[in-house]
Design an enzyme around this catalytic site. Sequence first.
Site, PDB file in Angstrom:
ATOM      1  NE  ARG A 187      35.762  50.572 -34.603  1.00 17.64           N
ATOM      2  CZ  ARG A 187      35.369  50.754 -35.857  1.00 17.64           C
ATOM      3  NH1 ARG A 187      34.609  51.784 -36.185  1.00 17.64           N
ATOM      4  NH2 ARG A 187      35.743  49.929 -36.811  1.00 17.64           N
TER       5      ARG A 187
ATOM      6  CE1 TYR B  30      44.861  40.049 -41.156  1.00 20.79           C
ATOM      7  CE2 TYR B  30      45.798  39.696 -43.331  1.00 20.79           C
ATOM      8  CZ  TYR B  30      44.702  39.841 -42.510  1.00 20.79           C
ATOM      9  OH  TYR B  30      43.439  39.777 -43.044  1.00 20.79           O
TER      10      TYR B  30
HETATM   11  N1  SER Z   1      43.686  43.259 -47.350  1.00 26.93           N
HETATM   12  C1  SER Z   1      44.304  42.854 -46.132  1.00 26.93           C
HETATM   13  C2  SER Z   1      45.471  43.677 -45.802  1.00 26.93           C
HETATM   14  O1  SER Z   1      45.948  44.390 -46.658  1.00 26.93           O
HETATM   15  C3  SER Z   1      44.781  41.437 -46.254  1.00 26.93           C
HETATM   16  O2  SER Z   1      43.804  40.546 -45.927  1.00 26.93           O
HETATM   17  O3  SER Z   1      45.935  43.611 -44.714  1.00 26.93           O
END
Ligand code: SER
Length: 314
Positions: free
Chosen positions: A37, A143
């Site tokens: 974007r 993550y």
């Molecule tokens: N600061 C990021 C998060 O909170 C972690 O890399 O996902």
Amino acid sequence: MGKSILILGACGQIGTELTLELRQKYGADAVVASDIREGSSSLMESGPFELLDATNYAAIEDVVMYYEIEEVYLMAAMLSATSEKFPLRAWNLNMNSLFNVLNLGKEKQIDKIFWPSSIAIFGPNTPKENTPQHTLTEPSTVYGISKLSGERWCEYYHKKFDVDVRSIRYPGLISWKTDPGGGTTDYAVEIFHEALTTGKYTCFLAADTFLPMMFMDDAIRATISLMEKESNALTVRSSYNLAAMSFSPRQLAQSIQGYLPNFEIRYEPDFRQQIADSWPSSIDDSLARSDWGWIPNYDLDSTTKTMLDNLKKE
Ligand code: SER
């Protein structure tokens, strides 16, 4: 012409400031910004821009060939809180984009790569204080799993295919130019906006949740100095621990109250508390200091002051 750089994910919280700084340093035309974007007007007006999906190998390859790109910074990613909601999408984006860039390195189409990792690679069994570079990791978030896997692949591509890939485990990043999105450390940015607009903030983490944090100027300076260091000085090809400060929401609120005495904070921890509880409180970054001379400039008070001064002007 000097070197030619491509930023993937240039419109995000880190990408925006990184692009602007690299353009200052190497010239506007030397730095091609790209994202799925368009970004802020300061970014869009400062140099070349391409609409580009970091998961599309052929599209990246076209841009790399067209601009004769030598270095790629891959800043596109799904962050921790959003990744818990969309695990497979997070895995696909975070891993496929990395493989695309690593494979361009393997094919010798580009010379150097930067890829960000995170304190999220650590987990509940990791030593919480002064977390060492090499220690038990066992991340418990989607993550964190993607970032730890990414680190292993970076080191593997470096060893097997001589890919010059460099990486930092960023702490929570605090900035005023572009907002973060979908992270667990985002409270430390939101709080400043709310302090200035409503004078109140409801924090989604508990008062005494300590996390490693850094002001964006320090993170950008660290990134560029790691990228400029001669290759054989670097002893870590997974990702470097990096630290500046460590604080809790309560301490950040007190720091803001030093400038805005009427500021009020309440705490309503949500699902992000569990993510934060699984991460370190503070980080040992001695290898970044000895390998490439890292020293942070910003502490909690100078961060608070700089954030409030700049957001007030906006
Ligand atoms: N600061 C990021 C998060 O909170 C972690 O890399 O996902």
